[in-house]
Design a protein around this motif. Structure first.
Motif, mmCIF file in Angstrom:
data_model
loop_
_atom_site.group_PDB
_atom_site.id
_atom_site.type_symbol
_atom_site.label_atom_id
_atom_site.label_comp_id
_atom_site.label_asym_id
_atom_site.label_seq_id
_atom_site.Cartn_x
_atom_site.Cartn_y
_atom_site.Cartn_z
ATOM 1 N N UNK A 30 3.521 -11.822 -13.055
ATOM 2 C CA UNK A 30 2.210 -12.249 -13.551
ATOM 3 C C UNK A 30 1.564 -13.228 -12.574
ATOM 4 N N UNK A 31 2.367 -14.092 -11.972
ATOM 5 C CA UNK A 31 1.817 -15.010 -10.972
ATOM 6 C C UNK A 31 1.302 -14.236 -9.762
ATOM 7 N N UNK A 32 2.011 -13.190 -9.378
ATOM 8 C CA UNK A 32 1.550 -12.325 -8.292
ATOM 9 C C UNK A 32 0.192 -11.715 -8.645
ATOM 10 N N UNK A 33 0.054 -11.198 -9.857
ATOM 11 C CA UNK A 33 -1.214 -10.594 -10.264
ATOM 12 C C UNK A 33 -2.323 -11.634 -10.317
ATOM 13 N N UNK A 34 -2.034 -12.824 -10.812
ATOM 14 C CA UNK A 34 -3.023 -13.906 -10.837
ATOM 15 C C UNK A 34 -3.527 -14.181 -9.418
ATOM 16 N N UNK A 35 -2.598 -14.344 -8.492
ATOM 17 C CA UNK A 35 -2.977 -14.649 -7.101
ATOM 18 C C UNK A 35 -3.723 -13.480 -6.463
ATOM 19 N N UNK A 36 -3.323 -12.258 -6.789
ATOM 20 C CA UNK A 36 -4.000 -11.075 -6.252
ATOM 21 C C UNK A 36 -5.460 -11.052 -6.684
ATOM 22 N N UNK A 96 0.845 -1.194 0.000
ATOM 23 C CA UNK A 96 0.000 0.000 0.000
ATOM 24 C C UNK A 96 0.880 1.244 0.000
ATOM 25 N N UNK A 97 0.546 2.197 -0.854
ATOM 26 C CA UNK A 97 1.290 3.455 -0.881
ATOM 27 C C UNK A 97 1.146 4.209 0.439
ATOM 28 N N UNK A 98 -0.023 4.094 1.072
ATOM 29 C CA UNK A 98 -0.338 4.907 2.243
ATOM 30 C C UNK A 98 0.572 4.630 3.427
ATOM 31 N N UNK A 99 0.880 3.358 3.674
ATOM 32 C CA UNK A 99 1.668 3.016 4.864
ATOM 33 C C UNK A 99 2.742 1.960 4.603
ATOM 34 N N UNK A 100 2.935 1.587 3.340
ATOM 35 C CA UNK A 100 3.933 0.588 2.913
ATOM 36 C C UNK A 100 3.668 -0.797 3.514
ATOM 37 N N UNK A 101 2.435 -1.050 3.924
ATOM 38 C CA UNK A 101 2.092 -2.381 4.435
ATOM 39 C C UNK A 101 1.982 -3.354 3.266
ATOM 40 N N UNK A 102 2.303 -4.605 3.544
ATOM 41 C CA UNK A 102 2.298 -5.637 2.505
ATOM 42 C C UNK A 102 0.874 -6.081 2.195
ATOM 43 N N UNK A 103 0.544 -6.108 0.918
ATOM 44 C CA UNK A 103 -0.734 -6.651 0.469
ATOM 45 C C UNK A 103 -0.559 -8.123 0.114
ATOM 46 N N UNK A 104 0.479 -8.418 -0.658
ATOM 47 C CA UNK A 104 0.709 -9.798 -1.091
ATOM 48 C C UNK A 104 2.118 -9.929 -1.664
ATOM 49 N N UNK A 105 2.720 -11.087 -1.478
ATOM 50 C CA UNK A 105 4.003 -11.433 -2.103
ATOM 51 C C UNK A 105 3.835 -12.758 -2.832
ATOM 52 N N UNK A 106 4.590 -12.923 -3.910
ATOM 53 C CA UNK A 106 4.538 -14.179 -4.656
ATOM 54 C C UNK A 106 5.868 -14.394 -5.356
#
Length: 200
Positions: free
Chosen positions: A66-72, A42-52
């Motif tokens: 692309x795998x990250x986007x698929x999973x997101x 997140x731009x707002x607080x640099x918290x992690x949304x997802x890693x892949x």
């Protein structure tokens, strides 16, 4: 929201690489995949949304990004978070397919650690540069890093602008990360003939 390209950003992105992406990549490489991965913050607080990480042994299109986007998009978080409000972190400078996917998904940025030249020279994976040259006629670095879709930055570009006192601990962490990736690359290269990835 503007992304401040400062020491705090680099520190957070390195932490995500080291603590969130690398453990996934270690598992992925053990299964025969390449060393590439990514994360959304997140731009707002640099918290992690997802890693892949890369999953080309399942599908050759599942590059790390692309795998990250698929999973997101398969996860409920995608209904709650806009890509315009996120930072896209790529461990390695994205290939042409991944750059396009980042644009199609609506991100206005991406940051990367290793360059295309690193992928070729340090990881013995030259396909990104070869694709840019053979398909698009572009030399290394020849694409527009700032364009109508996104702005891209290498983390070492930002590090070069920081005072030594801020940069040195980050460079030390970057060295530690490089060493872990070097070991993973060696493991991938030693076993890549056993997988069915078309461009291994």
């Amino acid at each position: 929201m503007e992304i401040l390209e400062n020491a705090a950003l680099v520190r957070r992105l390195l932490d995500v690489m080291e603590n969130d992406i690398l453990p996934l990549t270690e598992t992925g490489v053990a299964e025969g995949n390449k060393v590439f991965g990514g994360a959304l913050l997140r731009k707002s607080d640099l918290s992690l949304v997802m890693a892949q990480t890369n999953n080309e042994t399942e599908n050759p299109l599942w590059h790390g990004e692309v795998h990250l986007l698929k999973c997101f998009y398969e996860h409920p978080v995608s209904k709650q978070a806009s890509t315009k409000d996120m930072i896209f972190l790529s461990t390695h400078e994205p290939c042409t397919m991944c750059m396009s996917a980042i644009a199609w998904a609506g991100f206005d940025n991406f940051f990367y650690f290793f360059s295309h030249e690193d992928s070729r020279d340090s990881f013995a994976i030259p396909h990104d540069l070869k694709m840019l040259k053979e398909v698009f006629g572009l030399e290394p670095g020849g694409y527009n890093h700032d364009n109508a879709f996104w702005k891209s930055r290498g983390l070492f570009e930002i590090l070069a602008t920081l005072p030594d006192a801020q940069a040195q601990p980050l460079l030390d962490q970057a060295k530690r990360i490089r060493d872990r990736y070097a070991a993973l690359s060696e493991a991938y290269q030693s076993s890549k003939d056993d997988n069915a990835i078309p461009l291994n």
